[in-house]
Every structure is written in structure tokens, then in C-alpha cells.
Design an enzyme around this catalytic site. Structure first.
Site, short mmCIF file in Angstrom:
data_model
loop_
_atom_site.label_atom_id
_atom_site.label_comp_id
_atom_site.label_asym_id
_atom_site.label_seq_id
_atom_site.Cartn_x
_atom_site.Cartn_y
_atom_site.Cartn_z
N SER A 62 0.86 -1.19 0.00
CA SER A 62 0.00 0.00 0.00
C SER A 62 0.89 1.23 0.00
O SER A 62 2.11 1.13 0.15
CB SER A 62 -0.88 0.00 1.26
OG SER A 62 -0.07 0.17 2.41
N ASP A 107 -1.55 -1.70 -3.82
CA ASP A 107 -2.92 -1.63 -3.28
C ASP A 107 -3.53 -0.24 -3.53
O ASP A 107 -2.91 0.62 -4.14
CB ASP A 107 -2.84 -1.99 -1.78
CG ASP A 107 -4.14 -2.50 -1.20
OD1 ASP A 107 -5.10 -2.68 -1.95
OD2 ASP A 107 -4.19 -2.72 0.04
N HIS A 108 -4.73 -0.03 -2.99
CA HIS A 108 -5.51 1.22 -3.17
C HIS A 108 -4.69 2.46 -3.50
O HIS A 108 -3.81 2.86 -2.73
CB HIS A 108 -6.27 1.57 -1.88
CG HIS A 108 -7.34 0.60 -1.53
ND1 HIS A 108 -8.63 0.74 -1.93
CD2 HIS A 108 -7.29 -0.56 -0.82
CE1 HIS A 108 -9.36 -0.27 -1.48
NE2 HIS A 108 -8.56 -1.09 -0.81
N GLU A 180 -8.58 1.69 6.65
CA GLU A 180 -7.35 1.00 6.34
C GLU A 180 -6.35 1.99 5.78
O GLU A 180 -6.70 2.80 4.93
CB GLU A 180 -7.58 -0.13 5.32
CG GLU A 180 -6.31 -0.96 5.06
CD GLU A 180 -6.52 -2.03 4.00
OE1 GLU A 180 -6.36 -3.21 4.35
OE2 GLU A 180 -6.84 -1.69 2.86
N HIS A 224 -13.18 -2.81 5.54
CA HIS A 224 -11.78 -3.04 5.92
C HIS A 224 -11.68 -3.19 7.44
O HIS A 224 -12.34 -2.46 8.18
CB HIS A 224 -10.90 -1.86 5.49
CG HIS A 224 -10.58 -1.85 4.04
ND1 HIS A 224 -10.65 -0.71 3.28
CD2 HIS A 224 -10.18 -2.82 3.20
CE1 HIS A 224 -10.29 -0.99 2.03
NE2 HIS A 224 -10.01 -2.26 1.95
N HIS A 263 -12.25 -7.17 -1.38
CA HIS A 263 -11.57 -6.38 -0.34
C HIS A 263 -12.38 -6.49 0.94
O HIS A 263 -13.55 -6.84 0.90
CB HIS A 263 -11.54 -4.90 -0.75
CG HIS A 263 -10.52 -4.58 -1.78
ND1 HIS A 263 -9.42 -3.80 -1.51
CD2 HIS A 263 -10.44 -4.92 -3.09
CE1 HIS A 263 -8.71 -3.68 -2.63
NE2 HIS A 263 -9.30 -4.34 -3.60
N SER A 266 -11.93 -9.52 6.00
CA SER A 266 -11.58 -10.01 7.34
C SER A 266 -12.84 -10.27 8.15
O SER A 266 -13.75 -9.44 8.15
CB SER A 266 -10.73 -8.98 8.09
OG SER A 266 -9.57 -8.70 7.38
N ASN A 285 -8.01 -9.82 -0.82
CA ASN A 285 -7.01 -9.10 -0.04
C ASN A 285 -6.99 -9.56 1.42
O ASN A 285 -8.04 -9.75 2.02
CB ASN A 285 -7.31 -7.60 -0.09
CG ASN A 285 -6.98 -7.00 -1.44
OD1 ASN A 285 -6.70 -7.73 -2.39
ND2 ASN A 285 -6.98 -5.69 -1.52
#
Ligand SMILES: [Zn+2]
Length: 401
Positions: A62, A107-108, A180, A224, A263, A266, A285
Site C-alpha cells: 500500500s 494496493d488502493h 485501512e 476493511h 476487499h 476479514s 485481499n
């Protein structure tokens, strides 16, 4: 299971190999974990996990991860790009020792971070001019906070620059909630957390005019980080609607025309993950769960060896006993790595990508610090003894010559 080895080489892969890998994942119905890395240690742990799981893997960096890799003491607008390039270079240098395919991805990247993206693309172009392939295999642009028209048109412009080097583009439409890497979407309008099939189709239509190496991170209630359950409802079945719509618009027979990315997964259930994968998610991710694992490995090490970690000298075995074997960073960082390795392997299992690639290197019997992972079998011990014996004989011969 037919192995991927015949289709893609081990080591860092780019271009057609990336497309081949994602096509394989889409057609066989598995997804590849994309793990956020911030150091050489975490990169190595991820590759070791992939080797143990016999799986391809994605290492992603990231903007904040890149800046960390460059060094927290650096305050320079180019530090994130420099650190991201350094991380990619590290993986490029060592990936061959792990013997599995690795995709390097960033990443993003929101609108205000485009200079970071430009810095990485410049490194890709430089690498391409020297070696005929880009440094990274894939990058993500995330302009999902902008109006859709602007989001898509900026992606098209960048994709045109990436396509000649065959760099994969991941883009985001709709918003991933939560927090995040300093981007806070905790209070966003809940309706924005679900992308519509028409939005995804608009992306497909615009990007497919430039090339076929792209994926869409469409939001389906993703958040996230780990939050208490019940905050948002994850609806991975919506992804199937995107595929159906695109299929109808394209008038094609392939069941899943769009490569999708997940994404903010979790804390989601195995069933939700499998539904997402079934609907064309080829990359998921992983960040929060491996962050916890890395910390937890260290936490448990400190907990069980606390009395040996209070000073350089002196522990329960004696006031003059040295503790170097406990505070050497290679010991406690390794414990963090081992816990992260185990967690990445869990993700490989959940996503169905375990066992797809036979590593081109052998799994070593001992870890690098020489401590046995498990008690080796008597046969192994005898073999090791024989090896030491023959090495000693050889040394004797050399010395005696
Ligand atoms: Zn994300």
C-alpha cells in the site's frame, strides 16, 4: 488436479502469465490471497507460506506500506514510491528461492495518491526498457470516492499507459467501508457499499476497449478491518448478478466474463468467501488477519520467554546467563513470521488455491536458524549424521591434502 506448473513459471510473473493465472483461477473456481506486506520479513513469510501451501501468491504494497519500507524517518513525497519499488526489488531478488509464482501488486491508490502511482509506473517503464517486462505485474487504482464518470475515465487513461507493458489494472467502484491505511470510510452512506451491475458493466465496457487485463473490486458490503458482526451485511451473491448482466450485454456463453476482487473480507464466513469465489472473485485481499498473526507470534514468544527478555544478562538459570538467543531480532521476528505463515496458509485453504502449484524448490527440513520445526524422524537424524560425517571426511581430505 492438473497443476499450474505447465502454465506459469515460478518466481515473479507479469504480463500474459498473470492473465493465465487469473483465467485458471476463474475457470477452476479458486482465488489467490493478496497479502499486504511492509517489510522484507513479511514478504518472505508470505512466499514461504505459498511454498508450503503449494500455491501461487500475490504480494501487495500500500502507499503507507511503501512509505514504511522506505523508512518512517523519511518525510519526502516520493518515499512511498521509493519504498514500494524497494519492496518489489527485494521480492524480485529472492522469489526464485521460494519456487512458486508471485504477482507483485500495489494496493488502493486514491486521487490524491496518484503521484505515488506515477512513481511506480516510471519504475515499471524503466524496468521494462531494461528487461522487457514491468517491475510490478499489477496495480490498483481506487477512485471510488470520485463520481463514476471521472473514476472510469482516469482508469482508462492509466490503463492505456499500462497496456503496452501488459500490466494488470485493478480498479474499485462502490466503496469499501471501514478504515485501512489512513483512509476512513467508517461513516459513508450504506447504499454506496453495494455496487450495481450497471456500474460494473460501465467499467467493463470502457476498459475492455483498451485491453483484457483488468479486474473490478465491486463493493458488496465489504468493510476493511475487523468489526463486531452485524455492522454491515456482506452480500457476495450480488457478484453473480454482475456476471449475469455482463454476460447478457456481451451475448457470450462464458459464465463469468469479469474478473472480480474481494476487499475487506476479514471476519467474513467461509461460506461468504466461497460464494464470492464461485461468482468470479480471483483475488482476495488479506491484511488485518495477517497483521494480527504477525503480532500474535511475537506476543506468544514474549509471554513464554518473558524472564529471558528483561536484560542482556541474567535469567532464571543464573544471574550471569546471557539472553542473546532470545533478544536477537532473528529469533523473535521469526516467531512473528511463523505465525503469519500459518495464517496465510489458512487463507490459501479458504480460497481453494492450496495445492495448485508444485514448488520448484524443495521444502527444507530445518528452519534457517537451525531449530527443527518438528522432531525429525530417526531416519532423518541418521541421514543428517551421515551427511555431517561425510562433510567432516571431505574437510579432512581437503585439510590433509
Ligand atoms: Zn481494500
Amino acid at each position: 488436479m492438473s497443476m499450474l506448473n505447465a502454465l506459469v513459471p515460478s518466481g515473479v510473473i507479469t504480463g500474459d502469465d498473470v492473465l493465465t493465472l487469473f483465467e485458471d483461477a476463474r475457470s477452476k473456481g479458486y482465488a489467490i490471497p493478496a497479502v499486504n506486506c511492509t517489510s522484507s520479513s513479511t514478504c518472505n513469510a508470505v512466499m514461504e507460506a505459498a511454498r508450503k501451501a503449494k500455491s501461487p501468491i500475490i504480494i501487495q504494497v500500500s502507499n503507507g506500506g511503501g512509505a514504511f519500507m522506505c523508512g518512517k524517518g523519511i518525510k519526502d513525497p516520493n518515499s512511498a514510491a521509493a519504498g514500494s519499488v524497494a519492496l518489489a526489488m527485494h521480492v524480485r531478488s529472492v522469489a526464485k528461492f521460494y519456487g512458486i509464482p508471485v504477482i507483485l501488486h500495489s494496493d488502493h491508490c486514491a486521487k490524491n495518491l496518484l503521484p505515488w502511482f506515477d512513481g511506480m509506473l516510471a519504475a515499471d517503464e524503466d524496468f521494462y526498457n531494461k528487461y522487457g517486462e514491468p517491475l510490478f505485474g499489477s496495480h490498483m487504482l481506487d477512485l471510488s470516492e470520485e463520481p463514476d464518470d471521472e473514476n472510469i475515465s482516469i482508469c482508462v487513461e492509466y490503463f492505456k499507459r499500462m497496456a503496452p507493458m501488459k500490466i494488470w489494472l485493478e480498479m474499485e467502484i462502490g466503496i469499501t467501508g471501514g478504515e485501512e491505511d489512513g483512509v476512513n470510510n467508517e461513516h459513508v452512506d450504506p447504499e454506496k457499499l453495494y455496487t450495481s451491475p450497471e456500474q460494473v458493466w460501465a467499467v467493463y465496457e470502457a476498459l475492455s476497449k483498451v485491453g483484457d487485463m483488468f479486474s473490478v473490486a465491486a463493493a458488496f458490503g465489504n468493510v476493511h478491518g475487523v468489526y463486531k458482526p452485524g455492522n454491515v451485511k456482506l452480500s457476495p451473491e450480488r457478484l453473480g448478478k454482475h456476471q449475469e448482466y455482463a454476460k447478457k450485454m456481451l451475448n457470450v456463453s462464458i459464465p463469468k466474463p469479469i474478473f472480480l476482487v474481494m476487499h475487506g473480507g476479514s471476519g467474513s464466513t467461509d461460506e461468504e468467501i466461497m460464494t464470492a469465489v464461485k461468482n468470479g472473485v480471483v483475488k482476495m485481499n488479506i491484511d488485518t488477519d495477517t497483521q494480527w498473526a504477525y503480532w500474535d507470534g511475537l506476543r506468544q514468544f514474549e509471554k513464554s520467554n518473558r524472564d529471558f527478555l528483561q536484560g542482556q544478562i541474567g535469567n532464571p538459570n543464573g544471574a550471569d546467563k546471557p539472553n542473546k538467543k532470545y533478544y536477537d531480532p532473528r529469533v523473535w521476528i521469526r516467531k512473528a513470521e511463523e505465525a503469519m505463515i500459518a495464517r496465510v496458509m489458512v487463507s490459501c485453504d479458504k480460497l481453494g488455491c492450496t495445492g495448485h502449484y508444485e514448488p520448484t524448490v524443495d521444502e527444507p527440513a530445518y528452519s534457517q536458524l537451525g531449530t527443527p520445526k518438528k522432531m525429525p524422524s530417526p531416519v532423518l537424524l541418521m541421514a543428517a549424521g551421515a551427511l555431517v560425517g561425510s562433510a567432516a571426511t571431505m574437510m579432512f581430505k581437503v585439510v590433509g591434502k
